[in-house]
Design a protein around this motif. Structure first.
Motif, PDB file in Angstrom:
ATOM      1  N   ALA A   1     -29.869 -12.521  30.571  1.00  0.00           N
ATOM      2  CA  ALA A   1     -30.560 -11.814  31.659  1.00  0.00           C
ATOM      3  C   ALA A   1     -31.999 -12.284  31.774  1.00  0.00           C
ATOM      4  CB  ALA A   1     -30.531 -10.296  31.407  1.00  0.00           C
ATOM      5  N   GLY A   2     -32.638 -11.884  32.870  1.00  0.00           N
ATOM      6  CA  GLY A   2     -34.077 -12.133  33.059  1.00  0.00           C
ATOM      7  C   GLY A   2     -34.417 -13.609  33.133  1.00  0.00           C
ATOM      8  N   LYS A   3     -35.531 -13.974  32.508  1.00  0.00           N
ATOM      9  CA  LYS A   3     -36.056 -15.333  32.565  1.00  0.00           C
ATOM     10  C   LYS A   3     -35.107 -16.377  31.991  1.00  0.00           C
ATOM     11  CE  LYS A   3     -41.022 -14.483  32.017  1.00  0.00           C
ATOM     12  NZ  LYS A   3     -41.831 -15.469  32.706  1.00  0.00           N
TER      13      LYS A   3
ATOM     14  N   PHE B   1     -30.677  -7.019  40.910  1.00  0.00           N
ATOM     15  CA  PHE B   1     -32.009  -7.116  41.540  1.00  0.00           C
ATOM     16  C   PHE B   1     -32.737  -8.380  41.101  1.00  0.00           C
ATOM     17  CE2 PHE B   1     -33.409  -2.932  43.567  1.00  0.00           C
ATOM     18  CZ  PHE B   1     -32.111  -2.520  43.802  1.00  0.00           C
ATOM     19  N   ASP B   2     -32.037  -9.422  40.641  1.00  0.00           N
ATOM     20  CA  ASP B   2     -32.694 -10.635  40.128  1.00  0.00           C
ATOM     21  C   ASP B   2     -33.027 -11.571  41.294  1.00  0.00           C
ATOM     22  OD1 ASP B   2     -33.620 -12.848  38.805  1.00  0.00           O
ATOM     23  OD2 ASP B   2     -31.950 -12.964  37.386  1.00  0.00           O
ATOM     24  N   ILE B   3     -34.262 -11.498  41.742  1.00  0.00           N
ATOM     25  CA  ILE B   3     -34.773 -12.352  42.816  1.00  0.00           C
ATOM     26  C   ILE B   3     -36.016 -13.040  42.286  1.00  0.00           C
ATOM     27  CG2 ILE B   3     -35.717 -12.426  45.156  1.00  0.00           C
ATOM     28  CD1 ILE B   3     -34.110  -9.898  45.772  1.00  0.00           C
TER      29      ILE B   3
ATOM     30  N   VAL C   1     -32.545 -15.948  45.185  1.00  0.00           N
ATOM     31  CA  VAL C   1     -31.764 -14.722  44.969  1.00  0.00           C
ATOM     32  C   VAL C   1     -30.528 -15.081  44.144  1.00  0.00           C
ATOM     33  CG1 VAL C   1     -30.544 -12.817  46.075  1.00  0.00           C
ATOM     34  CG2 VAL C   1     -32.539 -13.858  47.218  1.00  0.00           C
ATOM     35  N   HIS C   2     -30.401 -14.456  42.979  1.00  0.00           N
ATOM     36  CA  HIS C   2     -29.240 -14.751  42.136  1.00  0.00           C
ATOM     37  C   HIS C   2     -27.978 -14.114  42.700  1.00  0.00           C
ATOM     38  CE1 HIS C   2     -30.821 -16.937  38.625  1.00  0.00           C
ATOM     39  NE2 HIS C   2     -31.966 -16.437  39.071  1.00  0.00           N
ATOM     40  N   ARG C   3     -26.842 -14.737  42.407  1.00  0.00           N
ATOM     41  CA  ARG C   3     -25.567 -14.129  42.787  1.00  0.00           C
ATOM     42  C   ARG C   3     -25.456 -12.790  42.055  1.00  0.00           C
ATOM     43  NH1 ARG C   3     -21.341 -19.294  42.778  1.00  0.00           N
ATOM     44  NH2 ARG C   3     -22.881 -20.837  43.450  1.00  0.00           N
TER      45      ARG C   3
HETATM   46 MN    MN Z   1     -35.131 -14.031  37.675  1.00  0.00          MN
END
Ligand code: MN
Ligand code: PSU
Length: 303
Positions: free
Chosen positions: A258-260, A137-139, A129-131
């Protein structure tokens, strides 16, 4: 439909004879470490698995086929390749369908290892789970994969760039056993301690292998996360790494990553900001995880 899955001769022979095999991921090579240390580390990790009595199976997708066990040339090509895809559950099948090439994350490596009949997998640190996940919602898909695919993953906890407390909460919700190895504390990748308790503790590879078998026997889906702290001589203490992580996170926010791209970007910034020390620690902890994974794989074969 036959699976697009190829084994190296060494891995095929080991599996056919029910000898211990340890899966290794490839995203750590393509996105987690710079050239040439990525190739040196990939080779050293394979050697550590062999020295500990198991056969290494580095997993990647090459031209539309899953490979379990790479040749020296395949490993070198992957380590040198630019703009390789980073594959997870979401895009694995699409990459295979279009004949693409990609490195496998923890999630994708678990899927491929299970298809190949490999039960134990060593890596550096899992995604989590990202800070700021309450907004972004970046998990990582790694967490959901641990909940559904029966592979025991040995890692030095989750990368400390994440929100480790939330990562542990999600793992608990998903029913994933998180087992501190010789540790009551959940490790924080570059540091031995996160300050958060490890939900479970085991002190032997034999117990970990038994727990893996029992989950299967009980019909419980999913794997186990073995949280193996970095060796003491290689760790970067939390009070040293924390401000560097904070600076790298604000670099990422400023750059709008963001993202990957988030995890690779942060690892690179921390590498730069520690003058390469984070990489030395990363290499030491992966080797340490490879040795423990080999011991677990040996016990799984003997029980
Ligand atoms: Mn991610
Ligand atoms: N561990 C490392 N370096 C890495 C990774 C793990 O030491 O680069 C990779 C793994 O492949 C992990 C991925 O699955 O980062 C997590 O990415 P994400 O947060 O986008 O799910």
């Amino acid at each position: 439909m036959t699976l697009p899955l190829d084994f190296s001769p060494e891995v095929a022979a080991a599996l056919a004879e029910a000898r211990p095999v340890v899966a290794l991921e490839s995203t750590i090579i393509t996105h987690g470490m710079p050239w040439p240390q990525n190739l040196e580390t990939a080779r050293a990790v394979e050697a550590a698995v062999r020295a500990a009595g198991a056969v290494p199976a580095t997993i990647a997708v090459i031209e539309g086929r899953i490979h379990a066990g790479l040749t020296g040339d395949q490993l070198t090509a992957l380590a040198q390749a630019k703009a390789v895809r980073k594959l997870s559950r979401t895009d694995l099948a699409a990459c295979l369908a279009t004949g693409g090439t990609g490195a496998t994350t923890v999630a994708a490596t678990m899927i491929c290892a299970h298809l190949a009949g490999i039960a134990v997998f060593a890596t550096g640190g899992i995604g989590g789970v990202h800070r700021g996940a309450e907004l972004s919602f970046d998990i990582s898909a790694d967490l959901g994969e641990l909940a559904r695919t029966p592979v025991t993953v040995v890692a030095a906890g989750a990368k400390a760039i994440l929100d480790l407390a939330k990562t542990l909460e999600v793992l608990e919700t998903l029913g994933v056993p998180v087992i501190g190895y010789h540790s009551d504390d959940f490790p924080a990748f570059w540091s031995r301690r996160s300050g958060l308790p490890a939900p479970l503790r085991m002190d032997s590879a034999a117990e970990i292998a038994r727990a893996h078998r029992l989950r299967g026997a009980l019909g419980l889906a999913g794997g186990q996360l073995i949280a193996n702290p970095i060796p003491p001589e290689a760790e970067i203490p939390r009070d040293e790494i924390d401000p560097i992580i904070a600076a790298a996170l604000s670099d990422a926010a400023r750059a709008g990553v963001a993202g990957k791209s988030v995890t690779p970007f942060l690892l690179q910034r921390i590498f730069e900001r520690t003058g390469g020390r984070s990489l030395e620690a990363n290499i030491a902890l992966v080797l340490n995880n490879a040795r423990l994974a080999a011991a677990i794989a040996r016990h799984l074969c003997n029980s």
